[in-house]
Design a protein around this motif. Sequence first.
Motif, PDB file in Angstrom:
ATOM      1  N   GLY A 148      20.975  -8.130 -17.310  1.00 48.89           N
ATOM      2  CA  GLY A 148      20.942  -7.781 -15.887  1.00 48.89           C
ATOM      3  C   GLY A 148      20.395  -6.389 -15.632  1.00 48.89           C
ATOM      4  N   GLY A 149      20.291  -6.074 -14.348  1.00 50.02           N
ATOM      5  CA  GLY A 149      19.851  -4.748 -13.939  1.00 50.02           C
ATOM      6  C   GLY A 149      20.868  -3.701 -14.365  1.00 50.02           C
ATOM      7  N   GLN A 150      22.106  -4.125 -14.428  1.00 55.15           N
ATOM      8  CA  GLN A 150      23.180  -3.193 -14.769  1.00 55.15           C
ATOM      9  C   GLN A 150      22.979  -2.608 -16.174  1.00 55.15           C
ATOM     10  N   GLU A 151      22.685  -3.468 -17.145  1.00 57.55           N
ATOM     11  CA  GLU A 151      22.442  -2.929 -18.490  1.00 57.55           C
ATOM     12  C   GLU A 151      21.159  -2.106 -18.494  1.00 57.55           C
ATOM     13  N   CYS A 157      23.739   5.746  -2.483  1.00 56.17           N
ATOM     14  CA  CYS A 157      23.084   4.854  -3.455  1.00 56.17           C
ATOM     15  C   CYS A 157      24.080   3.866  -4.034  1.00 56.17           C
ATOM     16  N   PHE A 158      23.550   2.931  -4.802  1.00 58.30           N
ATOM     17  CA  PHE A 158      24.338   1.915  -5.500  1.00 58.30           C
ATOM     18  C   PHE A 158      25.430   2.615  -6.313  1.00 58.30           C
ATOM     19  N   PHE A 159      26.663   2.209  -6.106  1.00 56.19           N
ATOM     20  CA  PHE A 159      27.817   2.911  -6.665  1.00 56.19           C
ATOM     21  C   PHE A 159      27.717   3.212  -8.180  1.00 56.19           C
ATOM     22  N   ILE A 163      15.243   6.176  -8.590  1.00 63.52           N
ATOM     23  CA  ILE A 163      14.991   5.757  -7.204  1.00 63.52           C
ATOM     24  C   ILE A 163      15.252   4.267  -7.068  1.00 63.52           C
ATOM     25  N   ASN A 164      15.414   3.828  -5.832  1.00 62.67           N
ATOM     26  CA  ASN A 164      15.755   2.421  -5.582  1.00 62.67           C
ATOM     27  C   ASN A 164      15.136   2.006  -4.247  1.00 62.67           C
ATOM     28  N   SER A 165      13.967   1.381  -4.341  1.00 63.41           N
ATOM     29  CA  SER A 165      13.273   0.946  -3.129  1.00 63.41           C
ATOM     30  C   SER A 165      12.789  -0.487  -3.328  1.00 63.41           C
ATOM     31  N   GLY A 205      16.211  -0.241  -0.959  1.00 60.56           N
ATOM     32  CA  GLY A 205      17.434   0.383  -1.436  1.00 60.56           C
ATOM     33  C   GLY A 205      18.725  -0.288  -1.001  1.00 60.56           C
ATOM     34  N   ASN A 206      19.686  -0.203  -1.893  1.00 63.87           N
ATOM     35  CA  ASN A 206      21.067  -0.554  -1.626  1.00 63.87           C
ATOM     36  C   ASN A 206      21.799   0.776  -1.484  1.00 63.87           C
ATOM     37  N   PRO A 207      22.546   1.085  -0.441  1.00 66.47           N
ATOM     38  CA  PRO A 207      23.040   0.185   0.610  1.00 66.47           C
ATOM     39  C   PRO A 207      22.254   0.214   1.916  1.00 66.47           C
ATOM     40  N   SER A 241      12.859   3.594 -11.879  1.00 63.30           N
ATOM     41  CA  SER A 241      12.652   2.954 -10.585  1.00 63.30           C
ATOM     42  C   SER A 241      13.340   1.589 -10.583  1.00 63.30           C
ATOM     43  N   ASP A 242      14.439   1.511  -9.837  1.00 62.55           N
ATOM     44  CA  ASP A 242      15.232   0.279  -9.772  1.00 62.55           C
ATOM     45  C   ASP A 242      14.635  -0.594  -8.670  1.00 62.55           C
ATOM     46  N   GLU A 243      13.969  -1.684  -9.089  1.00 61.06           N
ATOM     47  CA  GLU A 243      13.206  -2.499  -8.134  1.00 61.06           C
ATOM     48  C   GLU A 243      13.816  -3.890  -7.976  1.00 61.06           C
ATOM     49  N   VAL A 244      15.140  -3.985  -8.097  1.00 59.15           N
ATOM     50  CA  VAL A 244      15.759  -5.318  -8.075  1.00 59.15           C
ATOM     51  C   VAL A 244      15.595  -6.035  -6.727  1.00 59.15           C
ATOM     52  N   TYR A 245      15.319  -5.274  -5.661  1.00 65.64           N
ATOM     53  CA  TYR A 245      15.131  -5.915  -4.333  1.00 65.64           C
ATOM     54  C   TYR A 245      13.655  -6.015  -3.950  1.00 65.64           C
ATOM     55  N   GLU A 246      12.748  -5.959  -4.935  1.00 63.59           N
ATOM     56  CA  GLU A 246      11.311  -5.873  -4.606  1.00 63.59           C
ATOM     57  C   GLU A 246      10.816  -6.999  -3.708  1.00 63.59           C
ATOM     58  N   ASN A 271      14.272  -3.982 -13.505  1.00 59.38           N
ATOM     59  CA  ASN A 271      14.304  -5.128 -12.597  1.00 59.38           C
ATOM     60  C   ASN A 271      15.290  -6.166 -13.125  1.00 59.38           C
ATOM     61  N   SER A 272      15.482  -7.208 -12.315  1.00 52.86           N
ATOM     62  CA  SER A 272      16.514  -8.194 -12.622  1.00 52.86           C
ATOM     63  C   SER A 272      16.138  -9.526 -11.999  1.00 52.86           C
ATOM     64  N   PHE A 273      16.667 -10.588 -12.560  1.00 50.04           N
ATOM     65  CA  PHE A 273      16.464 -11.917 -11.957  1.00 50.04           C
ATOM     66  C   PHE A 273      17.565 -12.219 -10.935  1.00 50.04           C
ATOM     67  N   SER A 274      18.599 -11.362 -10.885  1.00 46.35           N
ATOM     68  CA  SER A 274      19.807 -11.663 -10.101  1.00 46.35           C
ATOM     69  C   SER A 274      19.542 -11.965  -8.635  1.00 46.35           C
ATOM     70  N   LYS A 275      18.818 -11.070  -7.988  1.00 49.76           N
ATOM     71  CA  LYS A 275      18.707 -11.164  -6.520  1.00 49.76           C
ATOM     72  C   LYS A 275      17.563 -12.101  -6.140  1.00 49.76           C
ATOM     73  N   THR A 276      16.367 -11.885  -6.738  1.00 56.57           N
ATOM     74  CA  THR A 276      15.195 -12.670  -6.342  1.00 56.57           C
ATOM     75  C   THR A 276      15.431 -14.162  -6.528  1.00 56.57           C
ATOM     76  N   TRP A 324      23.810 -15.208 -14.291  1.00 55.99           N
ATOM     77  CA  TRP A 324      23.117 -15.448 -15.563  1.00 55.99           C
ATOM     78  C   TRP A 324      23.055 -14.190 -16.418  1.00 55.99           C
ATOM     79  N   ARG A 325      23.063 -13.060 -15.759  1.00 50.66           N
ATOM     80  CA  ARG A 325      23.021 -11.748 -16.386  1.00 50.66           C
ATOM     81  C   ARG A 325      21.728 -11.540 -17.187  1.00 50.66           C
ATOM     82  N   ILE A 326      20.635 -11.441 -16.468  1.00 55.35           N
ATOM     83  CA  ILE A 326      19.367 -11.147 -17.155  1.00 55.35           C
ATOM     84  C   ILE A 326      18.485 -10.251 -16.281  1.00 55.35           C
TER      85      ILE A 326
END
Length: 385
Positions: free
Chosen positions: A96-99, A121-123, A167-169, A171-173, A199-204, A229-234, A240-242
Amino acid sequence: MTIQLAERTKDIQASQIRAMFAHTIGVENLISLGIGEPDYDTPSHIIEAACDALHHGMTHYSPSVGEVFLLRALAEKLQKRNKIDATPQEIIVTIGGQEALTLSMLVAINPGDEVLIPDPCFFPYAQCIRFADGIPVTVPSYEKNAFRLLPEDIEKKITSKTKAILINSPGNPTGAVMTRADLEGLAELAKKHDLIVMSDEVYEEFIYEGEHISIASLPGMKERTFTLNSFSKTYAMTGWRIGYICAPQAAVEAMTRVHGTYLTNVAAFIQKGAEAALTGPDEPVKEMIESYSRRRRLIVDGLNSIPGIVCAEPQGAFYAFPNIKGLGKSSYDLAVDLIKKAGVLSIPGSVFGEQGEGYLRMSYATAEDQIKEAIERIRDYVEKL
Ligand code: PLP
């Protein structure tokens, strides 16, 4: 006997978002605008690919860095979608994006190094930095600038100890989307002060206004950027945690040693599901994004129709970040009150940083009828104040 734990455990706080759920115990008929998670199930072609992989023997250990088929698919995605000239050797698959966040800090940060993060920003950002014995330093972002992180505000926080900026764009929250000019300004600063950009792009994919630009695609930036990046949101794959990181090859090699030591590898059949997400039909994702766009309209208009609440248009992600200063309560007190008296869960902006005080985060990855009902409940509550 009291067990003596490592000092490091004391600096790591539990998620304050999850802590809000404690207030919901015993509340009936709760509407949750709390958690940042798509309410969709994973598209079926992705599930089928993973099941098929299990039935065909993908039940063994696999390479720590990731399966070659996925690294290749990711390199192609990064080239086409993100305009990053990536090779498979510059990518690692993560839990996941977390790791991806923690791993980035572990390979880049020495004890005492400062890492700039947006406020709000994201906690977990600050936690990941502390985990690597780094020091999180916040850069304020303001409602008057649609919560975009501006180069001039970043520059004020750079010291001789600054090693990186996260950065996170989108962005959350806040849903803020950095513009090309913002990113170019940041790129200049990164080069001038020799910073790594994470660059955290999980919401791209969740962009309603403006465009998503990966900072690693700007001239001279790929060699100093970790794109996370992450598969979680898109793909609605939170469980699944990837996720993955694209970074200079030397960084990926170090990441592979660290990740291999404490996690071994991401399960191979999960990676097959991820490959199907990248290479399969994109209609399910398009449908989800169209529906988030409708929900955004609904929540923003609904909130703005309530006296005392002002909600700017979030340009991306799936969070509204209304200003509730007109209601005369702290964001924490208001969020608790809304749970207890209106049966609506939202997250106090203060959880995300000092600049978040006076705002609530409301996730609109929630069914439309639930959003409508939540707005009516908040209106009733506000009228009784
Ligand atoms: N980054 C941001 C900004 C997030 O909001 C989240 C999840 O909410 C993550 C990273 C981590 O996502 P995951 O670990 O599910 O991929």
